[in-house]
Design an enzyme around this catalytic site. Structure first.
Site, PDB file in Angstrom:
ATOM      1  N   ASP A  43       2.806  57.884  35.093  1.00  0.00           N
ATOM      2  CA  ASP A  43       1.469  58.154  34.565  1.00  0.00           C
ATOM      3  C   ASP A  43       1.047  59.569  34.955  1.00  0.00           C
ATOM      4  OD1 ASP A  43      -1.501  57.934  33.969  1.00  0.00           O
ATOM      5  OD2 ASP A  43      -0.875  55.884  33.549  1.00  0.00           O
TER       6      ASP A  43
ATOM      7  N   LEU B 192      12.306  63.648  31.454  1.00  0.00           N
ATOM      8  CA  LEU B 192      12.283  62.821  32.652  1.00  0.00           C
ATOM      9  C   LEU B 192      13.692  62.311  32.925  1.00  0.00           C
ATOM     10  CD1 LEU B 192      10.442  61.420  34.781  1.00  0.00           C
ATOM     11  CD2 LEU B 192      10.201  59.531  33.156  1.00  0.00           C
TER      12      LEU B 192
ATOM     13  N   LEU C 190       3.838  52.868  26.976  1.00  0.00           N
ATOM     14  CA  LEU C 190       2.408  52.638  26.771  1.00  0.00           C
ATOM     15  C   LEU C 190       1.606  53.929  26.929  1.00  0.00           C
ATOM     16  CD1 LEU C 190       3.564  49.749  27.467  1.00  0.00           C
ATOM     17  CD2 LEU C 190       1.336  49.258  28.460  1.00  0.00           C
TER      18      LEU C 190
ATOM     19  N   TYR D 230      -4.907  59.804  16.837  1.00  0.00           N
ATOM     20  CA  TYR D 230      -4.378  58.549  17.385  1.00  0.00           C
ATOM     21  C   TYR D 230      -3.625  57.765  16.318  1.00  0.00           C
ATOM     22  CZ  TYR D 230      -4.329  54.135  20.000  1.00  0.00           C
ATOM     23  OH  TYR D 230      -3.950  52.990  20.656  1.00  0.00           O
TER      24      TYR D 230
END
Length: 317
Positions: free
Chosen positions: A28, A58, A68, A140
């Site tokens: 996060d 990553l 998410l 979004y």
């Protein structure tokens, strides 16, 4: 790995997976996530937290990825719409490339917003939607639509084991008091004795799924056979008008708040209800918590928060 693991849904998912005995890596950036939501997991031997922006590469070793990561409330995703789109699109590429390298199964937490202001009711997964690509919500809506495109292209081109889950309105404990979602707005306003703000005439409908049911559906989808790629609608098909929702919140809180009406935001959907036949058939899933029961639990969670400080929540979803 759970990206956006400190968010509303992510924190619930991390908690469920940790309790089930899984080794959980929470990712996060804390752009909108809250450390308090995962504080009880810190120090657990099977939980690890990495503060990281998922738009950047990553390098970790994982078996399953729940993606998410993305601001999900109107207040948050409109504050920085470019960042919202980047998180949806570049973040999807980051996790898909990670899944490609590690061979991990990967689930995309998509949204009912891909249907826009739907002209089909209820919404089935075969419906392509009715979305404004240049409106204030499009960062979004279109970001999530593009992420779905990437997931299926990686599946076709690289044979990735994907799952795409379309989440309908979800609520419950750990929602942020000022996140702008209609249930948190109404509960906070009612507990504070403020006017309850309804946008439009209140005849628009939503279908609300309690968070425990939603997380159960998400885990079931991850554990489903690899040919269950989705998209699969996960939500509660019981439909309620916004006006009736406000009445129920006032009743459950014992509030003396009155309802006031404001203009409907641009492109705000007038109807939203999932067709969940595919979830029933492919996942053996359907919601079990009624709206009244879920609201009672959510009100109980908000009561001590509103007793400490006033909160203003200006938008609704």
């Amino acid at each position: 790995m759970v990206t956006g693991g400190a968010g509303f849904l992510g924190s619930h998912l991390c908690g469920r997976l940790v309790v089930a005995g899984h080794d959980v890596l929470c990712i996060d950036s804390f752009h909108t996530g809250c450390r308090s939501g995962i504080a009880h997991l810190l120090g657990r031997p099977n939980f690890e937290l990495i503060e990281h922006d998922i738009t950047m590469p990553l390098e970790v070793e994982v078996d399953e990825i729940y993606n998410l990561a993305c601001p999900a409330s109107p207040v948050h995703y409109r504050q920085d719409p470019v960042r919202t789109t980047r998180t949806s699109v570049l973040g999807a590429i980051t996790v898909l490339e990670l899944a490609r390298r590690t061979g991990a199964k990967i689930l995309q937490a998509s949204t009912s917003e891909v249907y826009g202001d739907p002209q089909q009711h209820p919404q089935t997964e075969d419906y392509w939607g009715h979305v404004n690509p240049i409106g204030p919500r499009s960062c979004y809506d279109e970001g999530k639509r593009c992420a779905e495109t990437l997931f299926f292209d990686y599946h076709r081109q690289h044979d990735l084991r994907i799952r795409v889950m379309r989440i309908f309105n979800t609520y419950g404990p750990k929602m942020q008091a000022n996140d702008g979602r209609v249930i948190s707005n109404f509960i906070v306003q009612a507990l504070l004795g403020n006017d309850i703000t309804i946008y439009g005439d209140g005849s628009q409908t939503r279908s609300f799924c309690y968070v425990d049911d939603l997380i159960d559906g998400m885990i079931r989808m991850m554990n489903a056979p690899d040919d269950v790629t989705g998209p699969v609608n996960v939500g509660n098909p019981d439909e309620v008008t916004i006006r009736d929702l406000a009445k129920l919140v006032i009743e459950l809180t014992g509030s003396r708040s009155r309802t006031v009406f404001r203009p409907l935001p641009e492109n705000d959907p007038l109807q939203r209800r999932p067709d969940i036949r595919r979830a029933r058939t492919e996942l053996g899933w359907e919601p079990t918590v009624t709206l009244e029961e879920g609201l009672e639990r959510t009100v109980s969670w908000f009561e001590p928060l509103t007793a400490k400080r006033p909160v203003h929540a200006p938008q609704e979803r």
